[in-house]
Design an enzyme around this catalytic site. Structure first.
Site, short mmCIF file in Angstrom:
data_model
loop_
_atom_site.label_atom_id
_atom_site.label_comp_id
_atom_site.label_asym_id
_atom_site.label_seq_id
_atom_site.Cartn_x
_atom_site.Cartn_y
_atom_site.Cartn_z
N GLU A 264 -61.57 5.22 -36.20
CA GLU A 264 -60.36 5.16 -36.56
C GLU A 264 -59.37 5.25 -35.48
O GLU A 264 -58.43 6.12 -35.42
CB GLU A 264 -59.85 6.23 -37.56
CG GLU A 264 -60.93 6.40 -38.86
CD GLU A 264 -60.61 7.60 -39.63
OE1 GLU A 264 -59.86 8.45 -39.36
OE2 GLU A 264 -61.35 7.77 -40.62
N PRO A 265 -59.59 4.17 -34.31
CA PRO A 265 -58.56 4.09 -33.16
C PRO A 265 -57.20 3.88 -33.63
O PRO A 265 -56.87 3.11 -34.37
CB PRO A 265 -59.11 3.28 -32.54
CG PRO A 265 -59.80 2.23 -33.28
CD PRO A 265 -60.33 3.21 -34.47
N ARG A 267 -53.83 5.26 -31.32
CA ARG A 267 -53.27 5.07 -29.90
C ARG A 267 -53.93 4.31 -29.02
O ARG A 267 -53.26 3.74 -28.09
CB ARG A 267 -52.94 6.48 -29.59
CG ARG A 267 -54.19 7.18 -28.73
CD ARG A 267 -53.86 8.38 -28.38
NE ARG A 267 -53.51 9.49 -29.04
CZ ARG A 267 -52.34 10.01 -29.15
NH1 ARG A 267 -51.33 9.69 -28.40
NH2 ARG A 267 -51.95 11.03 -29.99
N ASP A 322 -46.38 14.98 -31.06
CA ASP A 322 -47.62 14.42 -30.44
C ASP A 322 -47.88 14.96 -29.25
O ASP A 322 -48.95 14.63 -28.36
CB ASP A 322 -47.65 12.94 -30.40
CG ASP A 322 -48.71 12.25 -30.23
OD1 ASP A 322 -49.76 12.73 -30.88
OD2 ASP A 322 -48.84 11.14 -29.59
N CYS A 350 -26.52 15.56 -31.82
CA CYS A 350 -25.64 16.56 -31.67
C CYS A 350 -26.69 18.08 -31.68
O CYS A 350 -26.28 19.25 -31.59
CB CYS A 350 -24.76 16.95 -32.82
SG CYS A 350 -23.44 15.72 -32.90
#
Length: 450
Positions: A264-265, A267, A322, A350
């Site tokens: 499950e790659p 990134r 992350d 803000c």
């Protein structure tokens, strides 16, 4: 796509976009995404992990152009929700190329998966088994096991996964419910820094396979999850990890075991493909006396605070969620005699927590100047909000003509091994906006026989 002449790079497109808005007041932040980089990553994956079929983790970056590109390449998809399943199926991906890899699912979304023909899904508890049994009795289930994720940047085992002891009990319960357990899944954590973690997890998966065989299950699918780096600015390179995974797979799941292996790659595919350009919208000069600094290394009499038009509520949410460490890059080359100052970079909202870079050294910049951030494809656009009314950056896509042709060749032949190797590292690029992208019908090379 509109293909550009040979010799252009993604950086050229980025500079071109900046020049186009230089005379305008609307210098909004934007991305340049090189889809050709994703094609190269796909070739690299199959060379480094020839036995492992990638199922792209949609949660990492759900941009439609990214999903379409990977669909054409024949990848499968790891979906975590009804919405992600709908996205992937809306572009023609068959259910056999989808794994519902969320061990804790809402009941209505299990029903949606059943109605959509998505049968592969994960679980890690008895309650989940019972939830699945009635609405989706034909599900093909993978037992998610826990791993030692102490060496991962983002740890997952505290939330997901069954121990080996619990695994036997869950297999027995699945047998009582007449559910089909077809395999095992695990995830060593996002940003894994120790490849030996994969070895132990693969060994544990073998134990669960043996348990399943004792109970009469026909288990034929191993999902080794994610945790693969997507850029080169990491301590542990992709091939260093795969050089440890491959022998472990051959040892515990040899070819004659007839076990299909997926991963499950997320990134890995998208991190390096995206570069973000932000514009300086405000600037504050702070004297050394105001900061109260007694740092002897701080030789200048001032520090600079830059405020840019994207922040931690937008693309830079990766800093909060992350554990990303982003590095600013100057869009313009500084002059040799430009001095460097201690700087901080802040987002536009803000909120006082909206800080992108706490401290870095850069030449003095002005309002209207641009700062670039590379490797911004993973867990950025997918989780960006519009807090305070600040909109998400536009994405401009680029790809080289040869990379496009290679993608079509992969699609038509359906088997990557039949595609003649090509060096696409220095190919020319093309550019198109997301809304104008058209892709041919996808192939089914990632299908798992369920």
């Amino acid at each position: 796509f509109t293909f550009l002449d040979e010799g252009f790079t993604a950086k050229d497109i980025l500079d071109q976009k900046i020049n186009e808005v230089s005379s305008s007041d609307d210098k909004d932040a934007f991305y340049v995404a090189d889809l050709g980089d994703i094609v190269k990553k796909h070739m690299r994956w199959h060379k480094a992990l020839p036995r492992v079929t990638p199922f792209y983790a949609v949660k990492c970056n759900d941009s439609e152009a990214v999903v379409k590109t990977l669909a054409v390449l024949g990848a499968g998809f790891d979906c975590a929700s009804k919405t992600e399943i709908q996205l992937v199926q809306s572009i023609g991906v068959p259910p056999e190329r989808i794994i519902y890899a969320n061990p804790c699912k809402q009941l209505s979304q299990i029903k949606h998966a059943a109605n959509s023909g998505v049968r592969m899904m994960t679980f890690d508890s008895e309650v989940e088994l019972m939830k699945i049994a009635r609405p989706h009795p034909k599900a093909k289930l993978l037992l998610r096991i826990t791993t030692d994720d102490s060496k991962a940047v983002c740890r997952l085992s505290v939330k997901f996964g069954a121990t080996l002891k619990t695994s036997r009990l869950l297999l027995e319960r699945a047998k009582e419910l007449d559910l089909a357990i077809v395999g095992v899944s695990f995830h060593v954590g996002s940003g894994c820094t120790d490849p030996e973690t994969f070895v132990q997890a693969i060994s544990d998966a073998r134990c669960v396979f043996d348990m399943g065989a004792e109970l009469g299950f026909n288990m034929y699918l191993l999902d080794i999850g994610g945790g693969f780096p997507g850029s080169e600015d990491v301590k542990l390179k992709f091939e260093e990890i795969t050089s440890v995974i491959n022998p472990a797979l051959d040892k515990y799941f040899p070819l004659d075991s007839e076990v299909t292996i997926i991963a499950e790659p997320g990134r890995y595919y998208v991190a390096s493909a995206f570069t973000l350009a932000v514009n300086i919208i405000a600037k504050k000069i702070v004297s050394k006396e105001q900061t109260g600094s007694d740092d002897e290394d701080d030789v200048n009499d001032k520090t600079l605070m830059y405020y840019v038009n994207d922040g931690v509520y937008g693309s830079f949410n990766c800093i909060l969620y992350d554990h990303a460490h982003v590095k600013p890059v100057l869009q313009k080359r500084p002059k040799p005699d430009d001095g460097c100052y201690s700087c901080s970079i802040w987002g536009p909202t803000c909120d006082g927590l909206d800080r992108i870079v706490e401290r870095c050294n850069m030449p003095e910049l002005q309002v209207g100047d641009w700062i670039l951030f590379e490797n911004m494809g993973a867990y950025t656009v997918a989780a960006a909000s519009t807090f305070n009314g600040f909109q998400r950056p536009t994405i401009h896509y680029v790809m080289s003509r040869p990379a496009w042709q290679l993608m079509q060749q992969i699609k038509e032949q359906e088997f990557l091994a039949e595609v003649e190797e090509q060096d696409v590292a220095s190919l020319p690029l093309s550019c198109a906006c997301e809304s104008g992208i058209e892709y041919p019908a996808t192939c089914a090379s990632a299908s798992i026989n369920v």
